[in-house]
Design a protein around this motif. Structure first.
Motif, PDB file in Angstrom:
ATOM      1  N   ILE A 135       0.845  -1.136   0.251  1.00 53.82           N
ATOM      2  CA  ILE A 135      -0.005  -0.023   0.162  1.00 53.82           C
ATOM      3  C   ILE A 135       0.891   1.159  -0.129  1.00 53.82           C
ATOM      4  N   ARG A 136       2.039   1.058   0.919  1.00 55.61           N
ATOM      5  CA  ARG A 136       2.804   2.484   0.806  1.00 55.61           C
ATOM      6  C   ARG A 136       3.585   2.425  -0.558  1.00 55.61           C
ATOM      7  N   GLU A 137       3.905   1.592  -0.983  1.00 54.87           N
ATOM      8  CA  GLU A 137       4.616   1.848  -2.555  1.00 54.87           C
ATOM      9  C   GLU A 137       3.366   2.489  -3.641  1.00 54.87           C
ATOM     10  N   ARG A 138       2.059   1.970  -3.485  1.00 58.35           N
ATOM     11  CA  ARG A 138       1.136   2.544  -4.077  1.00 58.35           C
ATOM     12  C   ARG A 138       0.989   4.071  -3.965  1.00 58.35           C
ATOM     13  N   ARG A 139       0.891   4.196  -2.572  1.00 62.02           N
ATOM     14  CA  ARG A 139       0.963   5.663  -2.149  1.00 62.02           C
ATOM     15  C   ARG A 139       1.871   6.502  -2.887  1.00 62.02           C
ATOM     16  N   LEU A 140       3.077   6.047  -2.584  1.00 60.18           N
ATOM     17  CA  LEU A 140       4.215   6.780  -3.026  1.00 60.18           C
ATOM     18  C   LEU A 140       4.333   7.155  -4.715  1.00 60.18           C
ATOM     19  N   ALA A 141       3.880   5.804  -5.230  1.00 55.81           N
ATOM     20  CA  ALA A 141       3.812   6.045  -6.825  1.00 55.81           C
ATOM     21  C   ALA A 141       2.751   6.736  -7.245  1.00 55.81           C
ATOM     22  N   GLY A 142       1.499   7.082  -6.453  1.00 63.53           N
ATOM     23  CA  GLY A 142       0.589   8.008  -6.846  1.00 63.53           C
ATOM     24  C   GLY A 142       0.962   9.130  -6.651  1.00 63.53           C
ATOM     25  N   GLU A 143       1.731   9.731  -5.417  1.00 60.76           N
ATOM     26  CA  GLU A 143       2.016  10.896  -5.095  1.00 60.76           C
ATOM     27  C   GLU A 143       3.071  11.504  -6.103  1.00 60.76           C
ATOM     28  N   LEU A 144       4.032  10.439  -6.632  1.00 60.84           N
ATOM     29  CA  LEU A 144       5.060  11.051  -7.646  1.00 60.84           C
ATOM     30  C   LEU A 144       4.400  11.219  -8.915  1.00 60.84           C
ATOM     31  N   ARG A 145       3.375  10.467  -9.216  1.00 63.68           N
ATOM     32  CA  ARG A 145       2.578  10.808 -10.524  1.00 63.68           C
ATOM     33  C   ARG A 145       1.795  12.194 -10.480  1.00 63.68           C
ATOM     34  N   ARG A 146       1.068  12.214  -9.187  1.00 62.88           N
ATOM     35  CA  ARG A 146       0.385  13.573  -8.991  1.00 62.88           C
ATOM     36  C   ARG A 146       1.444  14.861  -9.051  1.00 62.88           C
ATOM     37  N   LEU A 147       2.295  14.737  -8.397  1.00 62.10           N
ATOM     38  CA  LEU A 147       3.323  15.974  -8.360  1.00 62.10           C
ATOM     39  C   LEU A 147       3.729  16.156  -9.649  1.00 62.10           C
ATOM     40  N   ARG A 148       4.102  15.019 -10.620  1.00 64.71           N
ATOM     41  CA  ARG A 148       4.619  15.569 -11.946  1.00 64.71           C
ATOM     42  C   ARG A 148       3.238  16.060 -12.917  1.00 64.71           C
ATOM     43  N   GLU A 149       2.273  15.804 -12.462  1.00 66.09           N
ATOM     44  CA  GLU A 149       1.106  16.239 -13.274  1.00 66.09           C
ATOM     45  C   GLU A 149       0.712  17.726 -12.894  1.00 66.09           C
ATOM     46  N   PHE A 163       9.743   8.325   3.357  1.00 64.22           N
ATOM     47  CA  PHE A 163       8.463   7.468   3.244  1.00 64.22           C
ATOM     48  C   PHE A 163       8.917   6.353   2.370  1.00 64.22           C
ATOM     49  N   CYS A 164       9.867   6.705   1.266  1.00 61.23           N
ATOM     50  CA  CYS A 164      10.271   5.663   0.150  1.00 61.23           C
ATOM     51  C   CYS A 164      11.093   4.619   1.117  1.00 61.23           C
ATOM     52  N   LYS A 165      11.928   5.050   1.987  1.00 66.19           N
ATOM     53  CA  LYS A 165      12.550   4.007   2.719  1.00 66.19           C
ATOM     54  C   LYS A 165      11.778   3.055   3.544  1.00 66.19           C
ATOM     55  N   THR A 166      10.575   3.456   3.889  1.00 65.33           N
ATOM     56  CA  THR A 166       9.604   2.481   4.688  1.00 65.33           C
ATOM     57  C   THR A 166       8.394   1.916   3.635  1.00 65.33           C
ATOM     58  N   SER A 167       8.749   2.415   2.401  1.00 68.83           N
ATOM     59  CA  SER A 167       7.437   1.949   1.391  1.00 68.83           C
ATOM     60  C   SER A 167       7.263   0.337   1.336  1.00 68.83           C
ATOM     61  N   ARG A 168       8.174  -0.654   1.659  1.00 66.86           N
ATOM     62  CA  ARG A 168       7.799  -1.908   1.449  1.00 66.86           C
ATOM     63  C   ARG A 168       7.289  -2.502   2.784  1.00 66.86           C
ATOM     64  N   GLN A 169       6.828  -1.777   3.866  1.00 59.38           N
ATOM     65  CA  GLN A 169       6.188  -2.384   4.749  1.00 59.38           C
ATOM     66  C   GLN A 169       4.978  -2.578   4.848  1.00 59.38           C
ATOM     67  N   ARG A 170       4.706  -3.703   5.382  1.00 58.67           N
ATOM     68  CA  ARG A 170       3.026  -4.047   5.130  1.00 58.67           C
ATOM     69  C   ARG A 170       2.544  -4.276   6.784  1.00 58.67           C
ATOM     70  N   GLY A 171       1.374  -4.387   6.827  1.00 53.13           N
ATOM     71  CA  GLY A 171       0.672  -4.660   8.355  1.00 53.13           C
ATOM     72  C   GLY A 171      -0.056  -3.429   8.806  1.00 53.13           C
ATOM     73  N   TRP A 172       0.103  -3.260  10.071  1.00 54.42           N
ATOM     74  CA  TRP A 172      -0.567  -2.226  10.805  1.00 54.42           C
ATOM     75  C   TRP A 172       0.038  -0.792  10.443  1.00 54.42           C
ATOM     76  N   TRP A 173      -0.679   0.014  10.204  1.00 61.89           N
ATOM     77  CA  TRP A 173      -0.261   1.389  10.063  1.00 61.89           C
ATOM     78  C   TRP A 173      -0.292   2.271  11.432  1.00 61.89           C
ATOM     79  N   ASP A 174       0.266   3.314  11.162  1.00 65.05           N
ATOM     80  CA  ASP A 174       0.306   4.111  12.467  1.00 65.05           C
ATOM     81  C   ASP A 174      -0.905   4.386  12.833  1.00 65.05           C
ATOM     82  N   THR A 175      -1.114   4.416  14.328  1.00 66.06           N
ATOM     83  CA  THR A 175      -2.337   4.955  14.865  1.00 66.06           C
ATOM     84  C   THR A 175      -2.674   6.396  14.831  1.00 66.06           C
TER      85      THR A 175
END
Length: 289
Positions: free
Chosen positions: A12-26, A82-94
């Motif tokens: 999910i974090r990788e998807r979020r990062l990818a989406g943000e990078l695309r959004r920033l370019r656009e 965020f990129c450095k932790t983008s491969r993490q899975r499971g529980w997200w921050d409270t």
């Protein structure tokens, strides 16, 4: 090169990062995909795969992209971290703020989903709630001791979430099973509930919405342990995700075997629930009371 290729579905974090990078370019540059790739010294395919979370992106590559897009300072540092932790899975921050990280993450995923299958046990599905119903839910349940201004911001966010769904060129298909208790529990007052029933009836008439009610008489079923949502995405390499929320945090389930278990549970519950026609008749009866 092979080390950068994604050997498994993106988190999910990788998807979020990818989406943000695309959004920033656009949104921050006039560059199209090919022009940005040329400025970076990359192939168009490489940049496209990064923006679609098909290819893993390194923190150094993120820095290059953000420099091209004119982003610097704390926000740039945050995205690199965020990129450095983008491969993490499971529980997200409270979450603690009026728009918690988990909720913001879910809204982002929902906005990109092609379809959503959900079971809602205690409340009407968020995409179907009226603003009055949402206000009373947030004020009395989710943010009981928060200032009214924070409550109103949360309500506004949910209404924006609904508009984003309905105004999409191809709105996500919503198949929701509502527990009968979600309809019988009075949130606010009877007039708030009557307006809520009318809203559900209106949305149930949309071609991309399937609504079923799980009646009390159905007895035990997999959903008695709690609400959940399954999200499917149009990208070929993007796996389905299960979202389970509790009082203080949320769980994103991506393991194929576990997602399959939830999918089977939803199919079983849909078979046990009232038909769409019977469900609509129940809600119409409640709206007329």
């Amino acid at each position: 090169m092979l080390g950068h290729m994604s050997a498994r579905p993106p988190t999910i974090r990788e998807r979020r990062l990818a989406g943000e990078l695309r959004r920033l370019r656009e949104t921050t540059t006039p560059l199209n995909l090919e022009e940005a790739a040329e400025r970076l010294g990359w192939s168009k395919t490489k940049l496209s795969r990064i923006e679609n979370a098909i290819r893993r992106v390194t923190s150094a590559e993120v820095q290059e992209m953000l420099a091209l897009y004119g982003l610097s300072g704390p926000r740039c540092d945050a995205l690199v971290d965020f990129c450095k932790t983008s491969r993490q899975r499971g529980w997200w921050d409270t979450y603690e703020a009026s728009l918690p990280t988990d909720y913001a993450t879910y809204m982002g995923l929902e906005a990109e989903a092609e379809w959503l299958n959900s079971y809602t046990m205690g409340l009407v599905h968020g995409l179907m709630q009226t603003d009055d119903y949402t206000f009373h839910v947030v004020k009395s349940i989710l943010m009981r001791f928060a200032p009214v201004s924070e409550v109103e911001r949360r309500v506004a966010a949910r209404m924006a979430r609904q508009r984003a769904w309905l105004e999409r060129e191809e709105p996500a298909r919503l198949w929701t099973v509502l527990d009968e208790m979600a309809l019988k529990r009075v949130i606010g007052d009877p007039e708030v509930m009557r307006a809520q029933y009318r809203r559900i009836i209106e949305l149930a008439d949309l071609p991309n919405v399937m609504l079923q009610i799980m009646p009390f008489g159905a007895g035990g079923h997999p959903g008695v342990v709690g609400s959940f949502a399954i999200l499917g995405f149009p990208e070929r390499f993007t796996p389905d995700v299960v979202y389970v929320e509790n009082m203080t945090s949320a769980l994103y389930i991506e393991e194929e075997r576990e997602v399959h278990t939830y999918a089977l549970a939803f199919e079983q519950m849909a078979a046990m629930a009232l038909s769409p026609r019977e469900s609509l008749a129940m809600i119409e009866q409640l709206a007329g009371q």
